[in-house]
Motif scaffolding. Sequence first.
Motif, PDB file in Angstrom:
ATOM      1  N   GLU A 410     -61.449 -54.678 -85.497  1.00 56.13           N
ATOM      2  CA  GLU A 410     -61.126 -53.817 -84.355  1.00 56.13           C
ATOM      3  C   GLU A 410     -61.877 -52.501 -84.554  1.00 56.13           C
ATOM      4  O   GLU A 410     -61.610 -51.766 -85.487  1.00 56.13           O
ATOM      5  N   PHE A 411     -62.822 -52.233 -83.667  1.00 57.17           N
ATOM      6  CA  PHE A 411     -63.680 -51.060 -83.835  1.00 57.17           C
ATOM      7  C   PHE A 411     -63.109 -49.795 -83.202  1.00 57.17           C
ATOM      8  O   PHE A 411     -63.586 -48.695 -83.453  1.00 57.17           O
ATOM      9  N   GLY A 412     -62.119 -49.946 -82.336  1.00 56.51           N
ATOM     10  CA  GLY A 412     -61.609 -48.788 -81.623  1.00 56.51           C
ATOM     11  C   GLY A 412     -62.494 -48.389 -80.461  1.00 56.51           C
ATOM     12  O   GLY A 412     -62.354 -47.308 -79.886  1.00 56.51           O
ATOM     13  N   VAL A 413     -63.445 -49.271 -80.112  1.00 56.68           N
ATOM     14  CA  VAL A 413     -64.358 -49.064 -78.986  1.00 56.68           C
ATOM     15  C   VAL A 413     -64.353 -50.359 -78.178  1.00 56.68           C
ATOM     16  O   VAL A 413     -64.349 -51.453 -78.748  1.00 56.68           O
ATOM     17  N   GLU A 414     -64.365 -50.242 -76.858  1.00 54.14           N
ATOM     18  CA  GLU A 414     -64.267 -51.433 -76.018  1.00 54.14           C
ATOM     19  C   GLU A 414     -65.509 -52.318 -76.179  1.00 54.14           C
ATOM     20  O   GLU A 414     -66.645 -51.864 -76.011  1.00 54.14           O
ATOM     21  N   VAL A 415     -65.274 -53.582 -76.510  1.00 54.80           N
ATOM     22  CA  VAL A 415     -66.360 -54.531 -76.760  1.00 54.80           C
ATOM     23  C   VAL A 415     -66.776 -55.208 -75.457  1.00 54.80           C
ATOM     24  O   VAL A 415     -65.940 -55.636 -74.668  1.00 54.80           O
ATOM     25  N   ASP A 416     -68.077 -55.303 -75.249  1.00 51.92           N
ATOM     26  CA  ASP A 416     -68.617 -56.001 -74.088  1.00 51.92           C
ATOM     27  C   ASP A 416     -68.809 -57.486 -74.403  1.00 51.92           C
ATOM     28  O   ASP A 416     -68.360 -58.359 -73.668  1.00 51.92           O
ATOM     29  N   ARG A 417     -69.489 -57.780 -75.528  1.00 49.51           N
ATOM     30  CA  ARG A 417     -69.718 -59.167 -75.914  1.00 49.51           C
ATOM     31  C   ARG A 417     -70.165 -59.218 -77.377  1.00 49.51           C
ATOM     32  O   ARG A 417     -70.532 -58.196 -77.970  1.00 49.51           O
ATOM     33  N   VAL A 418     -70.141 -60.424 -77.936  1.00 47.15           N
ATOM     34  CA  VAL A 418     -70.607 -60.658 -79.302  1.00 47.15           C
ATOM     35  C   VAL A 418     -71.692 -61.732 -79.253  1.00 47.15           C
ATOM     36  O   VAL A 418     -71.535 -62.754 -78.582  1.00 47.15           O
ATOM     37  N   SER A 419     -72.797 -61.488 -79.944  1.00 50.00           N
ATOM     38  CA  SER A 419     -73.907 -62.443 -79.966  1.00 50.00           C
ATOM     39  C   SER A 419     -74.163 -62.927 -81.389  1.00 50.00           C
ATOM     40  O   SER A 419     -74.048 -62.156 -82.346  1.00 50.00           O
ATOM     41  N   TYR A 420     -74.547 -64.214 -81.494  1.00 48.74           N
ATOM     42  CA  TYR A 420     -74.905 -64.786 -82.786  1.00 48.74           C
ATOM     43  C   TYR A 420     -76.359 -65.271 -82.760  1.00 48.74           C
ATOM     44  O   TYR A 420     -76.728 -66.198 -83.463  1.00 48.74           O
ATOM     45  N   LEU A 421     -77.188 -64.611 -81.954  1.00 50.02           N
ATOM     46  CA  LEU A 421     -78.612 -64.943 -81.879  1.00 50.02           C
ATOM     47  C   LEU A 421     -79.257 -64.856 -83.253  1.00 50.02           C
ATOM     48  O   LEU A 421     -80.046 -65.711 -83.645  1.00 50.02           O
ATOM     49  N   ASP A 422     -78.937 -63.802 -83.986  1.00 50.10           N
ATOM     50  CA  ASP A 422     -79.429 -63.607 -85.356  1.00 50.10           C
ATOM     51  C   ASP A 422     -78.434 -62.687 -86.049  1.00 50.10           C
ATOM     52  O   ASP A 422     -78.428 -61.483 -85.823  1.00 50.10           O
ATOM     53  N   GLY A 423     -77.554 -63.252 -86.870  1.00 50.76           N
ATOM     54  CA  GLY A 423     -76.475 -62.467 -87.427  1.00 50.76           C
ATOM     55  C   GLY A 423     -75.322 -62.365 -86.440  1.00 50.76           C
ATOM     56  O   GLY A 423     -75.199 -63.172 -85.512  1.00 50.76           O
ATOM     57  N   CYS A 424     -74.485 -61.366 -86.632  1.00 54.19           N
ATOM     58  CA  CYS A 424     -73.344 -61.117 -85.734  1.00 54.19           C
ATOM     59  C   CYS A 424     -73.528 -59.740 -85.114  1.00 54.19           C
ATOM     60  O   CYS A 424     -73.438 -58.718 -85.808  1.00 54.19           O
ATOM     61  N   LYS A 425     -73.832 -59.693 -83.816  1.00 54.80           N
ATOM     62  CA  LYS A 425     -74.085 -58.429 -83.136  1.00 54.80           C
ATOM     63  C   LYS A 425     -73.012 -58.198 -82.080  1.00 54.80           C
ATOM     64  O   LYS A 425     -72.792 -59.038 -81.208  1.00 54.80           O
ATOM     65  N   VAL A 426     -72.367 -57.039 -82.187  1.00 53.66           N
ATOM     66  CA  VAL A 426     -71.317 -56.655 -81.249  1.00 53.66           C
ATOM     67  C   VAL A 426     -71.875 -55.585 -80.313  1.00 53.66           C
ATOM     68  O   VAL A 426     -72.350 -54.528 -80.767  1.00 53.66           O
ATOM     69  N   TYR A 427     -71.835 -55.858 -79.016  1.00 52.90           N
ATOM     70  CA  TYR A 427     -72.298 -54.910 -78.002  1.00 52.90           C
ATOM     71  C   TYR A 427     -71.063 -54.207 -77.419  1.00 52.90           C
ATOM     72  O   TYR A 427     -70.102 -54.868 -77.020  1.00 52.90           O
ATOM     73  N   PHE A 428     -71.112 -52.879 -77.358  1.00 56.09           N
ATOM     74  CA  PHE A 428     -69.998 -52.117 -76.808  1.00 56.09           C
ATOM     75  C   PHE A 428     -70.285 -51.728 -75.362  1.00 56.09           C
ATOM     76  O   PHE A 428     -71.454 -51.596 -74.961  1.00 56.09           O
ATOM     77  N   LYS A 429     -69.220 -51.523 -74.602  1.00 55.14           N
ATOM     78  CA  LYS A 429     -69.391 -51.188 -73.181  1.00 55.14           C
ATOM     79  C   LYS A 429     -69.993 -49.801 -72.966  1.00 55.14           C
ATOM     80  O   LYS A 429     -70.504 -49.507 -71.886  1.00 55.14           O
ATOM     81  N   ASN A 430     -69.940 -48.952 -73.992  1.00 46.69           N
ATOM     82  CA  ASN A 430     -70.535 -47.615 -73.864  1.00 46.69           C
ATOM     83  C   ASN A 430     -72.042 -47.623 -74.153  1.00 46.69           C
ATOM     84  O   ASN A 430     -72.681 -46.567 -74.167  1.00 46.69           O
ATOM     85  N   GLY A 431     -72.615 -48.804 -74.381  1.00 46.01           N
ATOM     86  CA  GLY A 431     -74.056 -48.911 -74.630  1.00 46.01           C
ATOM     87  C   GLY A 431     -74.420 -48.997 -76.093  1.00 46.01           C
ATOM     88  O   GLY A 431     -75.567 -49.300 -76.433  1.00 46.01           O
ATOM     89  N   GLY A 432     -73.462 -48.726 -76.987  1.00 42.36           N
ATOM     90  CA  GLY A 432     -73.734 -48.826 -78.414  1.00 42.36           C
ATOM     91  C   GLY A 432     -73.645 -50.262 -78.908  1.00 42.36           C
ATOM     92  O   GLY A 432     -73.260 -51.172 -78.164  1.00 42.36           O
ATOM     93  N   TRP A 433     -73.969 -50.472 -80.182  1.00 45.62           N
ATOM     94  CA  TRP A 433     -73.925 -51.811 -80.760  1.00 45.62           C
ATOM     95  C   TRP A 433     -73.898 -51.719 -82.280  1.00 45.62           C
ATOM     96  O   TRP A 433     -74.274 -50.702 -82.868  1.00 45.62           O
ATOM     97  N   VAL A 434     -73.460 -52.799 -82.917  1.00 48.01           N
ATOM     98  CA  VAL A 434     -73.507 -52.906 -84.371  1.00 48.01           C
ATOM     99  C   VAL A 434     -73.847 -54.345 -84.716  1.00 48.01           C
ATOM    100  O   VAL A 434     -73.413 -55.283 -84.036  1.00 48.01           O
TER     101      VAL A 434
END
Length: 470
Positions: A410-434
């Motif tokens: 739980e990042f405390g930021v609203e998640v838009d989607r999660v991708s497994y294209l290469d690794g695990c990438k979490v896209y946030f609705k505010n435009g950020g990502w990890v």
Amino acid sequence: MIQFGTGGFRAIIGEDFTRENLELLSLALVRLIREKGKESEPVIIGYDRRFLSDIAARWIVCVFAAEGIKTHLVDYDAPTPLIMFEVMKEKVSYGLMITASHNPAEYNGVKVFTSGGRDATEEVTDEIEAQIARIQKPDIKSMEYTKALECGLVTVINPQNEYIDSILNVIDRESIKKRHLNVLLDPMFGVSKTTLQTILLTCRCNVEVIHDRHDTLFGGRLPAPNSSTLTHLSQLVVQGKYDLGIATDGDADRIGLIDAAGTFIHPNDILVLLYYYLHEFKGWKGAAVRNVATTHCLDAMAAHFGEKCYEVPVGFKHISSKMEETDALIGGESSGGLTVRGHIRGKDGVYAGALLVEMLSVIGKPLSEVLRDIHRRYGSFSMSEFDCRMTDRHKEELKHLLFEEKKVPEFGVEVDRVSYLDGCKVYFKNGGWVICRFSGTEPVLRIFCEMASETEAEKISLVFRKFLNL
């Protein structure tokens, strides 16, 4: 054991980087060449300054010679992009470079190139691995190097002048000449000195060079141009009042940059600067391509230009393929590798360095000021980076958690989607990502996070690290 990762085959010298394995790899490629009907073409082979690179190149050409396959050997330590250029220029199907690029000094490896001077795709490296699995040790034969030369099966070539001229012919030399820039070059004990210094001197820059001797230990540091390895270059740029400091990694396919104030310019910002310059000042149009761990500022900029930014997995072969598919203008990665349409289809730190000097000459403003203008126009983007070396057991545990159970914190930021294209990438609705992914060239796990501020990026990265017990 020979396995190809995102940047070719790399291994620790004396463990998996051995004569036996290199001869095995060579015969596998010979068999693939015959299977594809390309045995009438020579194979381009080069090497860098790493320990055993020159000797390994001879081991390889001697196997090709024993099988009757001709090789063109660049028999001096050369930049990887020069070998890619020669594959493209000679219009041959295959080339090899003996290098482990930016890896620690105890590593060496082999990069495979295919038509057009591009990194071999996974399909090609999978085929090589399949050939390796079918080879028995008695199958491997080798010819004496001197005999191979006498028979004409090995030809020593020197394409350096043509490679240098290919870059001089596409940069704005006159604009650079007018500026009389003072440039400090750091090859990081690698192979870029002759090519990049020659290009800049031809353009009437004053060029001084540090860390240019042959040192297979790379001065005791990692031959990767990042903020921690370029502190000495940064200090010298300020002390010497240079306009720019340029560093390249061990085989000169990646670049690092220090501005006149001694500030490290992140590779993300290098990409952003060049895309902006090429589009707005040179009038070159086209999309951008980046990997999953590279700044989304390129996306914002492309949208403003009426273009698109494409996301691909890590590995420059994916960038090259997407650029070719979409006729994109620029492609790159957050580790300092990039290329531009019309040049070779692989990353080139020498060409990037020359283009950045042109950009500085034409724009005539400090890079930090240009970056501030860009971020005011396209938004604020700050990245946090974290690396952690892994044991095999720990790696498998984390793979199970992330890719099988597909758990994220739980990042405390609203998640838009999660991708497994290469690794695990979490896209946030505010435009950020990890993103959390495992390196394809080292036993390392990497976490990249991009948010509007450095504080936010560090906070999100820390949440992920705690979740993974790192």
